[in-house]
Design a protein around this motif. Structure first.
Motif, PDB file in Angstrom:
ATOM      1  N   THR A  43       0.840  -1.210   0.000  1.00 14.07           N
ATOM      2  CA  THR A  43       0.000   0.000   0.000  1.00 14.07           C
ATOM      3  C   THR A  43       0.872   1.255   0.000  1.00 14.07           C
ATOM      4  N   ASP A  44       0.504   2.185  -0.874  1.00 10.29           N
ATOM      5  CA  ASP A  44       1.299   3.409  -1.016  1.00 10.29           C
ATOM      6  C   ASP A  44       0.510   4.602  -0.451  1.00 10.29           C
ATOM      7  N   PRO A  45       0.864   5.080   0.740  1.00 15.34           N
ATOM      8  CA  PRO A  45       0.116   6.182   1.341  1.00 15.34           C
ATOM      9  C   PRO A  45       0.124   7.441   0.471  1.00 15.34           C
ATOM     10  N   ASP A  46       1.205   7.662  -0.288  1.00 13.07           N
ATOM     11  CA  ASP A  46       1.273   8.876  -1.118  1.00 13.07           C
ATOM     12  C   ASP A  46       0.207   8.856  -2.208  1.00 13.07           C
ATOM     13  N   ALA A 103     -10.724   6.863   3.917  1.00  8.09           N
ATOM     14  CA  ALA A 103     -11.428   7.525   5.023  1.00  8.09           C
ATOM     15  C   ALA A 103     -10.442   7.902   6.134  1.00  8.09           C
ATOM     16  N   ALA A 104      -9.497   7.006   6.403  1.00  5.00           N
ATOM     17  CA  ALA A 104      -8.511   7.288   7.460  1.00  5.00           C
ATOM     18  C   ALA A 104      -7.724   8.555   7.121  1.00  5.00           C
ATOM     19  N   GLU A 105      -7.349   8.700   5.850  1.00  5.87           N
ATOM     20  CA  GLU A 105      -6.565   9.866   5.435  1.00  5.87           C
ATOM     21  C   GLU A 105      -7.399  11.146   5.546  1.00  5.87           C
ATOM     22  N   VAL A 106      -8.625  11.106   5.024  1.00  8.59           N
ATOM     23  CA  VAL A 106      -9.458  12.326   5.086  1.00  8.59           C
ATOM     24  C   VAL A 106      -9.706  12.712   6.549  1.00  8.59           C
ATOM     25  N   CYS A 107      -9.791  11.715   7.413  1.00  7.09           N
ATOM     26  CA  CYS A 107     -10.028  12.006   8.832  1.00  7.09           C
ATOM     27  C   CYS A 107      -8.734  12.320   9.589  1.00  7.09           C
TER      28      CYS A 107
END
Ligand code: G6P
Length: 433
Positions: A56-59, A202-206
Motif C-alpha cells: 500500500t502506497d500512502p502517497d 477515510a482514514a486519510e481524510v479524517c
C-alpha cells in the motif's frame, strides 16, 4: 498485539484445549505457514492481502483525496468489506479527527435520508467503494447521494473519490466523469482490504497516520512463523480452531474499549465469510465490554458450553476520575477512576469465566492508536487465513453471499431468480394477527 491463551487451556476447572494438543497441532501450523508464505510470495488470490503492509502506497492515497482533504464530513458509500475496515479505523481513532466519518452501508431509506438531510453537503465529500463495482446497495446509495448533492446545487464530481476494481459499472462511471480514483488491489478480497485504499481513504481524510497503520501491520507480519508458540496471530487462529473442534462453535469478540466496537463487526465479517463453508466454521458474535456484561455474560458463563470469549484489551487509555460522593455505599467508587473501574470489570469477567471453566482468550494492545490498530487488523487477518488452512476451506470465496446477491438482483428484475423463488415458496409459513 500480544495474545494470552492461558484461559483457553484445559485445567482442572476448564475443559479447554490442552497444551499437548496445541503442540501436536503445531505441525499442521508449520505446514499451513509454508502454504501461506508460498501464496504470499506468488501473490495468489487472498494470500496477497498479507502483503498489503508492503504494497500500500500512502502517497497515492493522499494524492487522490487531496481535492476533498478539507471536508467537514466524508460519506463512505460501501458495504461489508468495502466499509467495515474503514469504519473500524475511523471509529477507533475518532477523537483525533475534525472530519465526521459517515458510513452508508444499509439501504434503509429513513436512515439514509436522516444523514443526507442533516449534513452540509457543500462541505461533505463522497467516498464510494466497491471491489466488484456491481453491489446493488452501494450503487443505489451512491445514486441517492449523488442526487442529493445535485438537488443541493453541489457539483458531486468535485467531491467524489472512487475506489473499485479494474472494470465494472463503478469504474466506467468514474472514467466517464474523470473522478479521482484508486484501485482495489488485485488478489485482495474485500474483507481483507482494510489496509489498502479501501480502508485508508477515510482514514486519510479524517487525518490519521497511514504510515503508522502500515508499520503496525508490518510489525505483526514479521511475527508470522512456523510455530503458533512464536506468533500471536497464529496462536489465536490455532487456538480458536482447536476450541471449535472441542465444541466451542461460537466466538464472542468482546473489546473492552468503546472505540473498538466496530472492530468486532469487522471481525464478524472476516470470521463468518472466510470460515463459514462446507458445514464448517465458527460463529462470531459481537459483544462489548462492559456493556454486555449486563446483557450477554449470563449466557457465556452459565449457558451451553459451546463458546469462546475473545477479549480485546488496550493497556493504556485516557482516564477520568470518579468524583467523591457523600453517599456512603458509593464511597468505594470515589477512590477510583473510570479506567480503573473498566479494568476491574474486565479482570472480574475474565476470572469469572475462567472459574466457570469457560475458555477465553485475551488480545492485548498497548493502546488504541494507528500502530496498534494496524497490528490488530493484520493479526486477525493472518489468524483467519491460518484457521482457514486448518479447516481446509477456501478462505477467500463467499459463494453463499453471492447467491443472495444474485437473488436480490433477480427480484428487482435484473436477472434470473427462479431457484430462490422456488425454495422460498416451498418453505414459507405465515401466521397472521
Ligand atoms: O466491494 P463490493 O464488491 O461492493 O462487495 C461488498 C461485499 O459484498 C458481498 O457481501 C461480499 O460477500 C463481501 O465480501 C463484500 O465485502
Amino acid at each position: 498485539m500480544n495474545v494470552d491463551i492461558g484461559n483457553a487451556l484445559a485445567s482442572v476447572a476448564a475443559p479447554g484445549v490442552s497444551r499437548a494438543s496445541l503442540e501436536r497441532l503445531d505441525t499442521q501450523v508449520a505446514d499451513a505457514h509454508e502454504r501461506i508464505e508460498r501464496g504470499m510470495a506468488n501473490g495468489e488470490h487472498g494470500y496477497e492481502a498479507l502483503n498489503l503492509p508492503q504494497r500500500t502506497d500512502p502517497d497515492e492515497i493522499r494524492a487522490a483525496v487531496e481535492p476533498v482533504a478539507d471536508a467537514d464530513a466524508l460519506i463512505t458509500v460501501g458495504i461489508g468489506g468495502s466499509a467495515l475496515g474503514a469504519a473500524t479505523i475511523t471509529n477507533a481513532l475518532a477523537d483525533e479527527s475534525d472530519t465526521e466519518a459517515v458510513y452508508l452501508d444499509n439501504v434503509d431509506p429513513e436512515w439514509v435520508s436522516s444523514h443526507l438531510d442533516r449534513l452540509d453537503l457543500e462541505n461533505t465529500a463522497i467516498n464510494v467503494v466497491s471491489r466488484s463495482g456491481t453491489t446493488a446497495e452501494t450503487l443505489a446509495n451512491f445514486l441517492v447521494v449523488r442526487d442529493a448533492f445535485e438537488s443541493a446545487g453541489v457539483d458531486w464530481t468535485e467531491r467524489t473519490i472512487v475506489t473499485t476494481g479494474d472494470a465494472g459499472p463503478l469504474r466506467d462511471l468514474s472514467d466517464r466523469h474523470d473522478l479521482p480514483s484508486l484501485k482495489v488491489p488485485d488478489g485482495v478480497p474485500g474483507r481483507f482490504s482494510a489496509l489498502s485504499a479501501v480502508g485508508m481513504v477515510a482514514a486519510e481524510v479524517c487525518g490519521h497516520d497511514l504510515e503508522a497503520l502500515l508499520e503496525g501491520a508490518a510489525a505483526e507480519a514479521e511475527t508470522l512463523s512456523g510455530s503458533l508458540f512464536e506468533c500471536p496471530a497464529y496462536a489465536y487462529g490455532a487456538t480458536t480452531y482447536a476450541l471449535d473442534q472441542r465444541g466451542a462453535g461460537i466466538n464472542a469478540m468482546m473489546p473492552y474499549a468503546e472505540s473498538l466496537e466496530t472492530a468486532a463487526e469487522w471481525f464478524a465479517q472476516l470470521w463468518a465469510e472466510s470460515l463459514g463453508k462446507d458445514d464448517l466454521g465458527q460463529t462470531p458474535v459481537r459483544a462489548l465490554g462492559v456493556t454486555d456484561q449486563h446483557s450477554q455474560l449470563q449466557l457465556y458463563r452459565a449457558g451451553p458450553r459451546d463458546k469462546l470469549v475473545t477479549f480485546v484489551t488496550p493497556q493504556e487509555s485516557v482516564d477520568r476520575p470518579i468524583p467523591d460522593t457523600d453517599v456512603e455505599n458509593l464511597a468505594y467508587l470515589g477512590d477510583a477512576t473510570l479506567g480503573e473501574l473498566l479494568e476491574a470489570e474486565f479482570e472480574a469477567t475474565e476470572a469469572s469465566l475462567a472459574a466457570a471453566g469457560r475458555p477465553n482468550v485475551r488480545l492485548e494492545l498497548e493502546r488504541v492508536d494507528e500502530y496498534e490498530l494496524g497490528g490488530l487488523l493484520y493479526g486477525m487477518e493472518a489468524a483467519c487465513v491460518l484457521a482457514g488452512e486448518l479447516y481446509g476451506v477456501n478462505t477467500f470465496e463467499q459463494p453463499a453471499v453471492e447467491w443472495a446477491k444474485k437473488a436480490t438482483r433477480g427480484l428487482l428484475g435484473g436477472g434470473e431468480f427462479e431457484e430462490a423463488e422456488a425454495v422460498a415458496e416451498k418453505t414459507s409459513l405465515r401466521v397472521e394477527r
